[in-house]
Motif scaffolding. Structure first.
Motif, PDB file in Angstrom:
ATOM      1  N   GLN A 258       0.905  -1.307  -0.034  1.00  0.00           N
ATOM      2  CA  GLN A 258      -0.066   0.029   0.028  1.00  0.00           C
ATOM      3  C   GLN A 258       0.816   1.309  -0.148  1.00  0.00           C
ATOM      4  OE1 GLN A 258      -2.495   0.486   3.461  1.00  0.00           O
ATOM      5  NE2 GLN A 258      -3.547   2.069   2.525  1.00  0.00           N
ATOM      6  N   GLU A 259       1.815   1.229   1.102  1.00  0.00           N
ATOM      7  CA  GLU A 259       2.673   2.571   0.994  1.00  0.00           C
ATOM      8  C   GLU A 259       3.598   2.779  -0.320  1.00  0.00           C
ATOM      9  OE1 GLU A 259       3.455   2.720   5.658  1.00  0.00           O
ATOM     10  OE2 GLU A 259       4.667   1.960   4.459  1.00  0.00           O
ATOM     11  N   SER A 260       4.042   1.448  -0.856  1.00  0.00           N
ATOM     12  CA  SER A 260       4.780   1.404  -2.002  1.00  0.00           C
ATOM     13  C   SER A 260       3.952   2.028  -3.251  1.00  0.00           C
ATOM     14  CB  SER A 260       5.261   0.090  -2.527  1.00  0.00           C
ATOM     15  OG  SER A 260       6.140  -0.420  -1.591  1.00  0.00           O
ATOM     16  N   LEU A 261       2.495   1.696  -3.500  1.00  0.00           N
ATOM     17  CA  LEU A 261       1.862   2.429  -4.269  1.00  0.00           C
ATOM     18  C   LEU A 261       1.470   3.656  -4.219  1.00  0.00           C
ATOM     19  CD1 LEU A 261      -1.081  -0.538  -4.677  1.00  0.00           C
ATOM     20  CD2 LEU A 261       0.534   0.154  -6.457  1.00  0.00           C
ATOM     21  N   GLN A 262       1.440   4.369  -2.960  1.00  0.00           N
ATOM     22  CA  GLN A 262       1.484   5.697  -2.692  1.00  0.00           C
ATOM     23  C   GLN A 262       2.465   6.331  -3.149  1.00  0.00           C
ATOM     24  OE1 GLN A 262       0.773   6.326   1.711  1.00  0.00           O
ATOM     25  NE2 GLN A 262      -0.765   4.817   1.679  1.00  0.00           N
ATOM     26  N   LEU A 263       3.910   5.752  -2.860  1.00  0.00           N
ATOM     27  CA  LEU A 263       5.226   6.412  -3.284  1.00  0.00           C
ATOM     28  C   LEU A 263       5.036   6.357  -4.864  1.00  0.00           C
ATOM     29  CD1 LEU A 263       7.649   7.490  -2.337  1.00  0.00           C
ATOM     30  CD2 LEU A 263       8.724   5.308  -2.501  1.00  0.00           C
ATOM     31  N   LEU A 264       4.775   5.447  -5.567  1.00  0.00           N
ATOM     32  CA  LEU A 264       4.694   5.234  -7.156  1.00  0.00           C
ATOM     33  C   LEU A 264       3.602   6.445  -7.694  1.00  0.00           C
ATOM     34  CD1 LEU A 264       5.400   4.240  -9.772  1.00  0.00           C
ATOM     35  CD2 LEU A 264       3.470   2.325  -9.406  1.00  0.00           C
ATOM     36  N   ASP A 265       2.519   6.640  -6.991  1.00  0.00           N
ATOM     37  CA  ASP A 265       1.529   7.218  -7.302  1.00  0.00           C
ATOM     38  C   ASP A 265       1.948   8.854  -7.178  1.00  0.00           C
ATOM     39  OD1 ASP A 265      -1.536   8.126  -7.889  1.00  0.00           O
ATOM     40  OD2 ASP A 265      -1.319   9.377  -6.072  1.00  0.00           O
ATOM     41  N   PHE A 266       2.723   9.142  -6.038  1.00  0.00           N
ATOM     42  CA  PHE A 266       3.309  10.391  -5.828  1.00  0.00           C
ATOM     43  C   PHE A 266       4.147  10.842  -6.759  1.00  0.00           C
ATOM     44  CE2 PHE A 266       6.619  13.208  -3.991  1.00  0.00           C
ATOM     45  CZ  PHE A 266       5.707  14.301  -3.242  1.00  0.00           C
ATOM     46  N   PHE A 267       5.197   9.714  -7.106  1.00  0.00           N
ATOM     47  CA  PHE A 267       5.862  10.181  -8.158  1.00  0.00           C
ATOM     48  C   PHE A 267       5.273  10.379  -9.432  1.00  0.00           C
ATOM     49  CE2 PHE A 267       8.132   8.019 -11.916  1.00  0.00           C
ATOM     50  CZ  PHE A 267       9.307   9.162 -11.932  1.00  0.00           C
ATOM     51  N   CYS A 268       4.546   9.810  -9.863  1.00  0.00           N
ATOM     52  CA  CYS A 268       3.640  10.193 -11.328  1.00  0.00           C
ATOM     53  C   CYS A 268       3.110  11.161 -11.180  1.00  0.00           C
ATOM     54  CB  CYS A 268       2.777   8.908 -11.644  1.00  0.00           C
ATOM     55  SG  CYS A 268       3.649   7.324 -11.864  1.00  0.00           S
ATOM     56  N   ARG A 269       2.734  11.753 -10.015  1.00  0.00           N
ATOM     57  CA  ARG A 269       1.614  13.065  -9.899  1.00  0.00           C
ATOM     58  C   ARG A 269       2.756  14.185 -10.033  1.00  0.00           C
ATOM     59  NH1 ARG A 269      -3.762  12.538  -8.952  1.00  0.00           N
ATOM     60  NH2 ARG A 269      -4.581  10.608  -8.339  1.00  0.00           N
ATOM     61  N   TYR A 270       3.706  14.022  -9.115  1.00  0.00           N
ATOM     62  CA  TYR A 270       4.223  15.397  -8.768  1.00  0.00           C
ATOM     63  C   TYR A 270       5.788  15.306  -9.299  1.00  0.00           C
ATOM     64  CZ  TYR A 270       0.221  15.562  -5.601  1.00  0.00           C
ATOM     65  OH  TYR A 270      -0.924  15.627  -5.165  1.00  0.00           O
ATOM     66  N   LEU A 271       6.418  14.335  -9.691  1.00  0.00           N
ATOM     67  CA  LEU A 271       7.507  14.161 -10.117  1.00  0.00           C
ATOM     68  C   LEU A 271       7.951  13.800 -11.533  1.00  0.00           C
ATOM     69  CD1 LEU A 271       9.144  12.502  -6.883  1.00  0.00           C
ATOM     70  CD2 LEU A 271       8.724  14.961  -7.230  1.00  0.00           C
ATOM     71  N   LEU A 272       7.412  12.947 -11.985  1.00  0.00           N
ATOM     72  CA  LEU A 272       7.278  12.530 -13.232  1.00  0.00           C
ATOM     73  C   LEU A 272       7.387  13.508 -14.368  1.00  0.00           C
ATOM     74  CD1 LEU A 272       7.775  10.158 -15.476  1.00  0.00           C
ATOM     75  CD2 LEU A 272       5.257   9.835 -15.333  1.00  0.00           C
ATOM     76  N   PRO A 273       6.564  14.644 -14.308  1.00  0.00           N
ATOM     77  CA  PRO A 273       6.682  15.767 -15.450  1.00  0.00           C
ATOM     78  C   PRO A 273       7.741  16.409 -15.414  1.00  0.00           C
ATOM     79  CG  PRO A 273       4.571  16.104 -14.003  1.00  0.00           C
ATOM     80  CD  PRO A 273       5.305  14.902 -13.290  1.00  0.00           C
ATOM     81  N   SER A 274       8.759  16.166 -14.570  1.00  0.00           N
ATOM     82  CA  SER A 274       9.912  17.003 -14.634  1.00  0.00           C
ATOM     83  C   SER A 274      11.204  15.898 -14.589  1.00  0.00           C
ATOM     84  CB  SER A 274      10.294  17.890 -13.640  1.00  0.00           C
ATOM     85  OG  SER A 274       9.606  19.128 -13.919  1.00  0.00           O
ATOM     86  N   PHE A 275      10.670  14.551 -14.492  1.00  0.00           N
ATOM     87  CA  PHE A 275      11.831  13.598 -13.980  1.00  0.00           C
ATOM     88  C   PHE A 275      12.926  13.614 -15.191  1.00  0.00           C
ATOM     89  CE2 PHE A 275      13.299   9.187 -15.178  1.00  0.00           C
ATOM     90  CZ  PHE A 275      14.149   9.068 -13.967  1.00  0.00           C
ATOM     91  N   GLY A 276      12.416  13.332 -16.327  1.00  0.00           N
ATOM     92  CA  GLY A 276      13.411  13.164 -17.522  1.00  0.00           C
ATOM     93  C   GLY A 276      14.243  14.148 -17.597  1.00  0.00           C
ATOM     94  N   THR A 277      13.885  15.500 -17.648  1.00  0.00           N
ATOM     95  CA  THR A 277      14.630  16.599 -17.861  1.00  0.00           C
ATOM     96  C   THR A 277      15.743  16.848 -16.796  1.00  0.00           C
ATOM     97  OG1 THR A 277      12.676  17.896 -18.549  1.00  0.00           O
ATOM     98  CG2 THR A 277      14.561  19.278 -17.805  1.00  0.00           C
ATOM     99  N   PHE A 278      15.770  16.362 -15.802  1.00  0.00           N
ATOM    100  CA  PHE A 278      16.510  16.345 -14.576  1.00  0.00           C
ATOM    101  C   PHE A 278      16.970  15.361 -14.022  1.00  0.00           C
ATOM    102  CE2 PHE A 278      14.141  20.579 -14.230  1.00  0.00           C
ATOM    103  CZ  PHE A 278      15.016  21.261 -14.699  1.00  0.00           C
ATOM    104  N   GLN A 279      16.873  14.154 -14.769  1.00  0.00           N
ATOM    105  CA  GLN A 279      17.132  12.836 -14.063  1.00  0.00           C
ATOM    106  C   GLN A 279      18.832  12.768 -13.706  1.00  0.00           C
ATOM    107  OE1 GLN A 279      17.432   9.088 -16.295  1.00  0.00           O
ATOM    108  NE2 GLN A 279      16.161  10.084 -17.802  1.00  0.00           N
ATOM    109  N   ASP A 280      19.548  13.372 -14.544  1.00  0.00           N
ATOM    110  CA  ASP A 280      21.022  13.500 -14.354  1.00  0.00           C
ATOM    111  C   ASP A 280      21.556  14.602 -13.595  1.00  0.00           C
ATOM    112  OD1 ASP A 280      20.772  11.042 -15.878  1.00  0.00           O
ATOM    113  OD2 ASP A 280      22.040  11.909 -17.594  1.00  0.00           O
TER     114      ASP A 280
END
Length: 544
Positions: A258-280
């Motif tokens: 359950q917590e792992s799914l929360q972490l994944l959802d948080f990433f997709c909602r708030y971090l993924l929009p900029s992940f690729g740009t700044f992943q390095d």
């Protein structure tokens, strides 16, 4: 009275344990990184089957682990045992207190199987040492007329038995070609003609942006959890388990699905929009309070959940695709950059590990033999990039892939640290580190100790790369623009020393030919001064 009460409680627990075993005809072993609630094992309740989940001393001592790593695995194992019990399964969860009498895993299994158990089952381990341990154990129990079976973990995209179809022992393979095959096979970001969505297979060129000061404050604070692990700490102290890093009575990592799914959802909602740009990208921003609250930047931090199997890679990829398709703020460069790590790199590394073990763990193509500096265990170095990356690792049991590859890994590569010592540090310090994923990443990708089986070049870099991708250099004791002065960045001279030392191996590589042309454009005097500075640093690694 307290002592007598404790003895009675332990005796009652022992009796219940023995009764559970005596009434079981089948015993199934669940390792600490096999916490997969969707495994076919658990579809039906079998009253004749007993599941065993055990904290083992052999698993706390084969390497010195970060305290949070042991806390996370032990807490997740306990949580998984409770989930299975609530679903009606018969579960035996053993702590270090109850397994202290066993010298290793086979010894414990021998004891448990001495009762009425007729059949033993286990899932294919992800680590070679555990696979060998269980294979040898099962060879012994067959002589006692007990049957056994090993089943797939049903976790990875590629089943274990297919790995030999895609990888050949001691042979160079490249992730990009494997990744394209996986995209087509599993229909991920491809059109009806098996062409890449967006027209490109790889958007890595768009994933190399540096964080500017104005960007840092807008990074969301990471989602963390709060688990009381004081009982685990007490057990570790009671059994004198040696650990590294910082770890108190509260654990920030997810310990269940359950917590792992929360972490994944948080990433997709708030971090993924900029992940690729700044992943390095990397930042310390002067180690201020803002950055301390944003220590994971735009990274997902789901690797512990993935590697312990609380989340499946299929679910992770499908979830990212769903958000990408429904959110215009997420470009294909963001989604592809993340999916490449899961569907491509993670599966590729696993295949290279299994096809090349056990000889892979002894490879040292560059004949590196220096010792790891003492400050790798406390972060006490004047090199700000190393200071920040190591201290973050010690504080959180976490660093993202560029910090691991191009900061700590690059330093070890340039200074010729003996690969086994590098392996042990990486395997111990990170919460997500399990040998199948750590060893080929470290010994192959990072240290080029496999001679190029995984990487097409040595990932060596001077201070210029660090300055380009981070703000570490701005507040460093050393001058990133200097090579030979008293306070010159050590990475600069060490880089040229490394490239010069291994010129016969790397000069013919088209990807590194320009490096050698630039080296030879320098005067002999300049080259010798640079090499002399590097030698001075190499003689004094512990004081950098």
């Amino acid at each position: 009275m307290i002592g007598i009460t404790l003895f009675i409680v332990r005796s009652a627990a022992k009796t219940r344990r023995e009764n559970m075993i005596n009434h079981s005809k089948k015993l199934r072993l669940i390792l600490g990184d096999q916490l997969n609630a969707t495994h076919p094992w658990f579809k039906e309740v079998d009253d004749n089957c007993l599941y065993v989940i055990a904290e083992l001393h052999q698993e706390t001592s084969y390497v010195t682990h970060h305290q949070q790593k042991i806390q996370a695995f032990f807490a997740a194992m306990a949580a998984f045992a409770n989930v299975l019990k609530e679903a009606g399964h018969r579960v035996l969860h053993l702590t270090l207190d109850e397994t202290k009498q066993y010298k290793d895993l086979p010894d414990m299994l021998t004891n448990l199987l001495e009762n009425n158990v007729q059949h033993f089952e286990y899932q294919q381990p992800d680590e070679y040492r555990l696979s060998q341990q269980l294979t040898l154990f099962c060879e012994k129990i067959t002589s006692k007329n007990m049957s056994f079976s090993c089943v797939d973990s049903h976790h990875f995209f590629l089943p274990h038995h297919e790995l030999t179809e895609h990888f050949k022992v001691d042979t160079s393979h490249r992730m990009e070609f494997f990744y394209r095959y996986m995209r087509k096979r599993f229909n991920v970001l491809v059109d009806d003609d098996n062409k890449p969505e967006g027209g490109k297979w790889n958007y890595d060129q768009q994933n190399r942006n540096k964080l500017k000061k104005k960007d840092i404050a807008s990074i969301p604070a990471p989602l963390v959890f709060s688990h009381n692990v004081s009982e685990i700490n007490d057990r570790l102290a009671r059994h004198q388990v040696k650990t590294i890093g910082q770890g108190d009575s509260t654990l920030l990592w997810p310990i269940n699905r359950q917590e792992s799914l929360q972490l994944l959802d948080f990433f997709c909602r708030y971090l993924l929009p900029s992940f690729g740009t700044f992943q390095d990208a990397m930042t310390c921003n002067g180690d201020d309070v803002v950055t301390q609250k944003q220590w994971s930047l735009y990274h997902s931090r789901v690797s512990f959940s993935l590697n312990s199997k609380m989340l499946s890679p299929t679910l992770v990829v499908d979830t990212v695709l769903k958000h990408y398709q429904c959110n215009d703020a997420i470009s294909i460069a963001q989604a592809e950059g993340f999916i490449r790590q899961i569907l491509g790199w993670r599966e590729f590394i696993r295949g290279m590990y299994w096809i090349n073990m056990p000889q892979y763990q002894n490879k040292n193509s560059l004949k590196a033999k220096n010792n790891l500096p003492s400050w790798f265990w406390n972060g006490d170095t004047k090199m700000n990039c190393l200071h920040h990356a190591i201290n973050q690792s010690l504080q959180y049991s976490y660093a993202h892939h560029i910090q691991r590859l191009m900061i700590t890994g690059n330093f070890c590569l340039l200074t010729g640290i003996e690969p086994a010592q590098v392996d042990q540090w990486y395997l111990g310090i990170y919460v997500d580190a399990i040998e199948w994923v750590e060893l080929p990443n470290t010994r192959g990708m990072s240290q080029f100790a496999d001679g190029g089986l995984i990487a097409s070049k040595a990932y060596a870099a001077s201070g210029n790369y660090v300055n380009k991708m981070s703000d570490y250099c701005q507040s460093c004791h050393y001058n990133v623009k200097e090579k030979t002065s008293e306070n010159a960045c050590p990475l600069n001279s060490l880089y040229w020393h490394f490239m010069d030392k291994h010129s016969e191996l790397f000069e013919s590589n088209p990807r590194q030919a320009m490096v050698y042309r630039n080296w030879r454009k320098q005067t002999e005097e300049q080259r010798q001064a640079t090499l002399a500075k590097a030698q001075d640093y190499l003689r004094n690694l512990d004081t950098l």
